[in-house]
Motif scaffolding. Sequence first.
Motif, short mmCIF file in Angstrom:
data_model
loop_
_atom_site.label_atom_id
_atom_site.label_comp_id
_atom_site.label_asym_id
_atom_site.label_seq_id
_atom_site.Cartn_x
_atom_site.Cartn_y
_atom_site.Cartn_z
N PRO A 1 -5.72 -13.74 -4.20
CA PRO A 1 -6.22 -14.58 -3.11
C PRO A 1 -5.53 -14.34 -1.77
N GLU A 2 -4.24 -14.02 -1.81
CA GLU A 2 -3.52 -13.82 -0.55
C GLU A 2 -3.77 -12.45 0.06
N GLY A 3 -4.44 -11.56 -0.66
CA GLY A 3 -4.75 -10.24 -0.15
C GLY A 3 -3.53 -9.33 -0.09
N GLU A 4 -3.71 -8.16 0.55
CA GLU A 4 -2.63 -7.18 0.67
C GLU A 4 -2.69 -6.54 2.05
N ASN A 5 -1.56 -6.09 2.54
CA ASN A 5 -1.55 -5.31 3.76
C ASN A 5 -2.47 -4.10 3.58
N LEU A 6 -3.33 -3.86 4.56
CA LEU A 6 -4.35 -2.83 4.40
C LEU A 6 -3.74 -1.44 4.21
N ARG A 7 -2.76 -1.10 5.01
CA ARG A 7 -2.15 0.23 4.88
C ARG A 7 -1.47 0.39 3.52
N GLU A 8 -0.76 -0.64 3.09
CA GLU A 8 -0.09 -0.58 1.79
C GLU A 8 -1.11 -0.50 0.66
N HIS A 9 -2.20 -1.24 0.82
CA HIS A 9 -3.26 -1.23 -0.19
C HIS A 9 -3.86 0.17 -0.32
N LEU A 10 -4.18 0.81 0.80
CA LEU A 10 -4.78 2.14 0.77
C LEU A 10 -3.80 3.18 0.22
N ALA A 11 -2.53 3.02 0.54
CA ALA A 11 -1.53 3.94 0.02
C ALA A 11 -1.41 3.84 -1.49
N ALA A 12 -1.42 2.60 -1.99
CA ALA A 12 -1.28 2.39 -3.44
C ALA A 12 -2.54 2.81 -4.19
N LYS A 13 -3.70 2.55 -3.61
CA LYS A 13 -4.96 2.81 -4.32
C LYS A 13 -5.40 4.27 -4.22
N TYR A 14 -5.23 4.87 -3.05
CA TYR A 14 -5.75 6.22 -2.82
C TYR A 14 -4.68 7.26 -2.49
N GLY A 15 -3.43 6.81 -2.35
CA GLY A 15 -2.39 7.74 -1.96
C GLY A 15 -2.44 8.12 -0.49
N THR A 16 -3.07 7.27 0.33
CA THR A 16 -3.23 7.54 1.75
C THR A 16 -1.90 7.47 2.48
N THR A 17 -1.57 8.51 3.22
CA THR A 17 -0.32 8.51 3.99
C THR A 17 -0.53 7.72 5.28
N PRO A 18 0.56 7.28 5.93
CA PRO A 18 0.42 6.59 7.21
C PRO A 18 -0.33 7.42 8.24
N GLU A 19 -0.09 8.74 8.25
CA GLU A 19 -0.79 9.62 9.19
C GLU A 19 -2.28 9.67 8.89
N ASP A 20 -2.62 9.78 7.61
CA ASP A 20 -4.03 9.78 7.21
C ASP A 20 -4.70 8.46 7.58
N SER A 21 -3.96 7.38 7.36
CA SER A 21 -4.50 6.06 7.66
C SER A 21 -4.80 5.91 9.15
N ARG A 22 -3.88 6.35 10.00
CA ARG A 22 -4.10 6.26 11.44
C ARG A 22 -5.28 7.11 11.87
N ALA A 23 -5.38 8.31 11.31
CA ALA A 23 -6.49 9.21 11.66
C ALA A 23 -7.82 8.62 11.23
N ALA A 24 -7.86 8.04 10.03
CA ALA A 24 -9.10 7.45 9.53
C ALA A 24 -9.52 6.27 10.37
N ARG A 25 -8.56 5.44 10.75
CA ARG A 25 -8.88 4.27 11.56
C ARG A 25 -9.38 4.68 12.95
N LEU A 26 -8.79 5.72 13.50
CA LEU A 26 -9.25 6.21 14.81
C LEU A 26 -10.66 6.75 14.71
N ARG A 27 -10.93 7.50 13.66
CA ARG A 27 -12.27 8.06 13.49
C ARG A 27 -13.31 6.95 13.33
#
Length: 213
Positions: free
Chosen positions: A49-75
């Motif tokens: 119910p409290e959710g998760e930090n989006l960047r941490e969630h993507l890193a745990a679920k997909y192995g997304t790096t901070p750099e990948d996350s920033r690039a994806a969000r910009l795109r």
Amino acid sequence: MTLRVDIVSDVVCPWCVIGYLQLAKAAAETGTDLEVHWHPFELNPQMAPEGENLREHLAAKYGTTPEDSRAARLRLTELGAALGFAFDYADDMRMVNTFRAHQLIDWAEDQGKAHEMKRALFAAFFTRREDLNDVSVLADVAESLGLDRVAAVAMLEGGERADAVREKQQFWTSKGITGVPAMIFERQYLVTGAQGEETYARILMELSETTPA
């Protein structure tokens, strides 16, 4: 020419926003009227119910790096802006449980406002970064569409739509839908992912030539 499209999606799926807006643009450019029906899918059905930090969630679920996350969000932000939609990502943005949001859409459908509700929830999450598991937030969205706020709260707190939404989710997963957006044109032709305006325009033109008026 009116074509039916059933869209299976989640309200926290950015590519569902992009895909729908690309489709809508293609429809406008080809002179196609769309009869849109939204269907529920949860990307994270076990989300707390409290959710998760989006960047941490993507890193745990997909192995997304901070750099990948920033690039994806910009795109996504650039794609959204070109389509008239504002993604406003932030480092503290949270992924949330969406089961209540899907119940609200299901409730709005009875009042002829499922399409408006879906789009309003996209904006609430991606543009305003609101918690779509919060009953008061969802009630605000309902009220903004001219729906009864008190009735929305009662429905969400009572869970009267829960079983119906679960059944609808199970229907689509039983049909092999494992990712979103999944668009089914004229109840026959499945197209997955955000395919781009040119691809959607071609699909719409082909269907308009083969579908009886």
